[in-house]
Design a protein around this motif. Structure first.
Motif, short mmCIF file in Angstrom:
data_model
loop_
_atom_site.label_atom_id
_atom_site.label_comp_id
_atom_site.label_asym_id
_atom_site.label_seq_id
_atom_site.Cartn_x
_atom_site.Cartn_y
_atom_site.Cartn_z
N SER A 134 0.80 -1.22 0.00
CA SER A 134 0.00 0.00 0.00
C SER A 134 0.84 1.28 0.00
N PRO A 135 2.01 1.36 0.66
CA PRO A 135 2.82 2.59 0.53
C PRO A 135 3.27 2.86 -0.91
N GLN A 136 3.70 1.79 -1.61
CA GLN A 136 4.11 1.97 -3.01
C GLN A 136 2.91 2.32 -3.89
N ILE A 137 1.77 1.69 -3.64
CA ILE A 137 0.57 2.00 -4.42
C ILE A 137 0.14 3.44 -4.18
N PHE A 138 0.24 3.89 -2.95
CA PHE A 138 -0.12 5.27 -2.63
C PHE A 138 0.82 6.24 -3.33
N PHE A 139 2.10 5.96 -3.33
CA PHE A 139 3.07 6.81 -4.01
C PHE A 139 2.77 6.89 -5.50
N LEU A 140 2.49 5.74 -6.13
CA LEU A 140 2.18 5.74 -7.56
C LEU A 140 0.86 6.45 -7.85
N THR A 141 -0.08 6.36 -6.93
CA THR A 141 -1.35 7.07 -7.11
C THR A 141 -1.12 8.58 -7.13
N VAL A 144 -5.06 12.64 3.15
CA VAL A 144 -5.98 12.44 4.27
C VAL A 144 -6.59 11.04 4.21
N GLY A 145 -6.97 10.61 3.02
CA GLY A 145 -7.59 9.30 2.88
C GLY A 145 -6.63 8.14 3.06
N GLN A 146 -5.33 8.36 2.85
CA GLN A 146 -4.39 7.25 2.95
C GLN A 146 -4.25 6.70 4.36
N LYS A 147 -4.70 7.47 5.36
CA LYS A 147 -4.62 6.99 6.73
C LYS A 147 -5.51 5.77 6.96
N LYS A 148 -6.49 5.57 6.09
CA LYS A 148 -7.43 4.47 6.27
C LYS A 148 -7.03 3.19 5.54
N TRP A 149 -6.12 3.31 4.55
CA TRP A 149 -5.81 2.10 3.78
C TRP A 149 -4.33 1.87 3.56
N VAL A 150 -3.48 2.82 3.87
CA VAL A 150 -2.04 2.62 3.70
C VAL A 150 -1.47 2.10 5.02
N HIS A 151 -0.72 1.00 4.94
CA HIS A 151 -0.16 0.36 6.12
C HIS A 151 1.36 0.43 6.02
N TYR A 152 1.97 1.17 6.93
CA TYR A 152 3.43 1.28 6.98
C TYR A 152 3.97 0.29 8.00
N VAL A 153 4.92 -0.52 7.56
CA VAL A 153 5.50 -1.54 8.45
C VAL A 153 6.51 -0.88 9.39
#
Length: 317
Positions: free
Chosen positions: A233-240, A308-317
């Protein structure tokens, strides 16, 4: 007393009192941070912030065709822009293109997952093959895709005719198909960069997680949804974020594949193409600057919503 003496001796460096000189405490680092960060911040201020400030000033002025004799008009440029019929269509085309290009991220994820399958050989070769088109000049590659989408002798229409479709559309001159053709090129052009980013993320996922899921009876699809996607999800968020910003900057592909004089051009015009039309073709620098401000606001708002929305679906290890 003995413990106190030992502690004092060890803290003082063999019984010597440890004194910090004035101005030499651990919280004082001097001018070194300024020397290292200063040139970078100066470049950012000169090449990023100063053009934004200048553009804001120009958007409140009107000048001649060469930018001379500027006259302050306040919000008149914004009023003309908001009441014109070109802005809603440009916003709509930009949003449609951005949404279509975002579909390239799931496609890139599927390709990256296949490349990183355990036991697959020549992974480096496959990554290079997908990344090489990303290094090509966009304008040159767009010209190749223009030939592919040609309505008379293009490769795509020849392929469709071989499947029994007698009258395939003229992709680049039909308003309903031209923007889709440009979006297909945008998806293809973004896959190489996306695959490299997602492949690096896949390599960082511990294999023990998949082994444990297999022991628990999880299928390959369940492992993909429950392990791969959350940890990527972090990489997907960055690409988004990057794809969205790139979508709002659509211009070169339109200029190369659609061009001027095309009946589909008014129906595919993006925000940046509207900026180019106002500022350079119509010599209205003030209105062009107003379009640039609208683009900046759109990118800022969409990026803020995504953060703001990434707090609900991005998971940082």
């Amino acid at each position: 007393m003995a413990a106190t003496s030992i502690t004092a001796a060890s803290a003082g460096g063999g019984g010597r009192a440890h004194r910090e000189g004035p101005g030499r405490g651990p919280s004082r680092v001097g001018a070194w941070p300024v020397l290292f960060i200063g040139p970078l911040m100066l470049g950012v201020a000169v090449f990023y912030y100063w053009p934004i400030i200048t553009n804001l000033i120009v958007s409140t002025q009107r000048s001649n065709a060469f930018g001379g004799n500027p006259t302050f008009v306040g919000a008149e440029n914004y009023t003309d822009l908001l009441t014109s019929a070109d802005l809603p269509s440009a916003i709509r085309n930009t949003l449609i293109y951005t949404v279509l290009v975002l579909l390239g991220i799931p496609l890139s994820l599927a390709i990256a997952a296949m490349i990183e399958l355990p036991g697959l050989r020549l992974k480096g070769l496959y990554r290079s093959m997908y990344f090489m088109p990303y290094l090509a000049m966009p304008m040159a590659v767009a010209q190749v895709w223009k030939i592919v989408f040609n309505g008379d002798f293009g490769l795509l229409n020849q392929l469709l005719k071989s499947f029994g479709i007698d009258s395939p559309p003229y992709w680049l001159v039909t308003p309903g198909w031209a923007l889709l053709a440009v979006a297909v090129f945008g998806v293809w052009a973004s896959i190489g960069f996306n695959v490299i980013i997602l492949s690096s993320g896949l390599k960082a996922i511990p294999r023990e997680l998949y082994e444990a899921a297999s022991i628990d009876g999880a299928s390959g699809w369940r492992q993909f949804l429950s392990i791969t996607v959350p940890l990527l999800s972090p990489q997907i968020f960055f690409l988004t974020i990057m794809t969205t910003i790139g979508g709002f900057q659509l211009f070169d592909a339109l200029y190369a594949m659609i061009g001027r004089g095309n009946p589909a051009e008014p129906h595919t015009r993006s925000l940046v193409a509207l900026f180019y039309r106002q500022a350079f073709q119509n010599s209205a620098q003030g209105q062009g600057a107003a379009v640039a401000v609208v683009i900046l606001l759109f990118v800022a708002v969409v990026t803020l919503v995504q953060f703001v929305g990434q707090k609900k679906w991005v998971h940082y290890v």
